[in-house]
Write an enzyme that holds these catalytic residues in place. Structure first.
Site, PDB file in Angstrom:
ATOM      1  N   SER B 101       0.947  -1.070  -0.063  1.00  0.00           N
ATOM      2  CA  SER B 101      -0.157  -0.109   0.008  1.00  0.00           C
ATOM      3  C   SER B 101       0.803   1.234   0.030  1.00  0.00           C
ATOM      4  O   SER B 101       2.029   1.209   0.264  1.00  0.00           O
ATOM      5  CB  SER B 101      -0.824  -0.207   1.212  1.00  0.00           C
ATOM      6  N   CYS B 102       0.356   2.411  -0.672  1.00  0.00           N
ATOM      7  CA  CYS B 102       1.069   3.653  -0.431  1.00  0.00           C
ATOM      8  C   CYS B 102       0.551   4.445   0.434  1.00  0.00           C
ATOM      9  O   CYS B 102       1.176   5.689   0.699  1.00  0.00           O
ATOM     10  CB  CYS B 102       0.910   4.217  -1.842  1.00  0.00           C
ATOM     11  N   VAL B 103      -0.302   4.166   1.241  1.00  0.00           N
ATOM     12  CA  VAL B 103      -0.651   5.002   2.362  1.00  0.00           C
ATOM     13  C   VAL B 103      -0.604   4.186   3.806  1.00  0.00           C
ATOM     14  O   VAL B 103      -0.824   2.990   3.592  1.00  0.00           O
ATOM     15  CB  VAL B 103      -1.977   5.603   2.325  1.00  0.00           C
TER      16      VAL B 103
END
Lengths: 168, 103
Positions: B101-103
């Site tokens: 995930s990027c967050v």
């Protein structure tokens, strides 16, 4: 794909947010949060319309521009007629769809995202010149904003080995 | 991919040191990997690790936010438990793949 790691890694990012649409603000938030997630120091400077993202009575109401946005698409991918963008309620509807789409991807609302950045040690600053221009004081800004500072103050924080400035 | 013996067990790791077979994991292995990272695991750490493993097994994409909403720790506490890259470090210690995930 294997990511080749740089031997001499990034240590600090200084992110500047000068625009206040949903996607511009999120570009800043994603980059800053992504940094602290990786153990990279992050300092964020909000200026001009970017200040909306940290202004108490505006930060929950960011919008996506439906006019002058050639990348806009209808749901399903058809082009979005520019004239549609001027109709009352269209900008609000599109902005709501953007927010729903992000929530589905587990991307938090602006305030929660800022809190995540701070939890990771990130720091949030407001630009003095822009704050004066929009007649904003510290009390108008989100409580966790550290201070209203000059460009020079911000640059003074952006030194050090392996530091990058990112302008979104 | 490489094989490494951790806490007496031969485990398969990828190039970045993440487990390729989460079944090979146990708590002793977790302690040893954590020590490599300079972390001494306590009960709170294990609660987080077990949460991550559980969610991974349910096929969920993990994010810092999900751990923060787990009721186990808030995000700030997560950063304190696993300093310098909380989701990646905790995932590696939990014996699950690198978070995507990027967050």
């Amino acid at each position: 794909m294997t990511i080749k790691k740089e031997e001499n890694p990034l240590k600090k990012v200084c992110v500047i947010c000068a625009k206040g649409s949903i996607e511009d603000v999120y570009a800043t938030l994603v980059m800053a949060n992504g940094a602290v997630m990786e153990g990279i120091e992050a300092k964020v400077f909000f200026t001009f319309f970017g200040l909306d993202a940290i202004t108490k009575n505006r930060m929950k109401k960011l919008k996506t521009a439906t006019l002058g946005n050639p990348a806009m698409r209808m749901p399903g991918g058809l082009p979005f007629p520019s004239l549609l963008g001027v109709l009352p309620g269209v900008e609000a509807g599109v902005s709501l769809m953007m927010k729903k789409g992000m929530e589905k991807l587990d991307i938090p609302p602006v305030e929660e995202f800022l809190e995540m950045i701070i939890a990771g040690g990130g720091e949030i600053y407001a630009c003095k010149m822009a704050a004066e221009m929009f007649k904003l004081e510290k009390k108008d800004l989100w409580d966790e904003v550290i201070d209203i500072i000059t460009v020079g103050d911000f640059y003074a924080m952006c030194g050090g080995e392996n530091t990058q400035i990112i302008f979104t | 991919m490489e094989e490494k013996t951790i806490a007496g067990v031969k485990v398969a790791l990828n190039e970045e040191g993440y487990f390729t077979n989460p079944e090979q994991w146990n708590e002793e292995i977790a302690k040893e990997i954590a020590t490599e990272e300079g972390i001494e695991l306590n009960d709170k750490h294990f609660e987080v690790l077990n949460f991550l493993r559980e969610k991974f097994n349910e096929g969920e994409v993990l994010s810092i936010r999900k751990v923060g909403n787990s009721g186990i720790v808030n995000i700030k506490e997560l950063y304190q438990l696993f300093p310098g890259g909380p989701l990646k470090k905790s995932s590696r210690i939990a014996g699950i793949p690198k978070p995507s995930s990027c967050v």
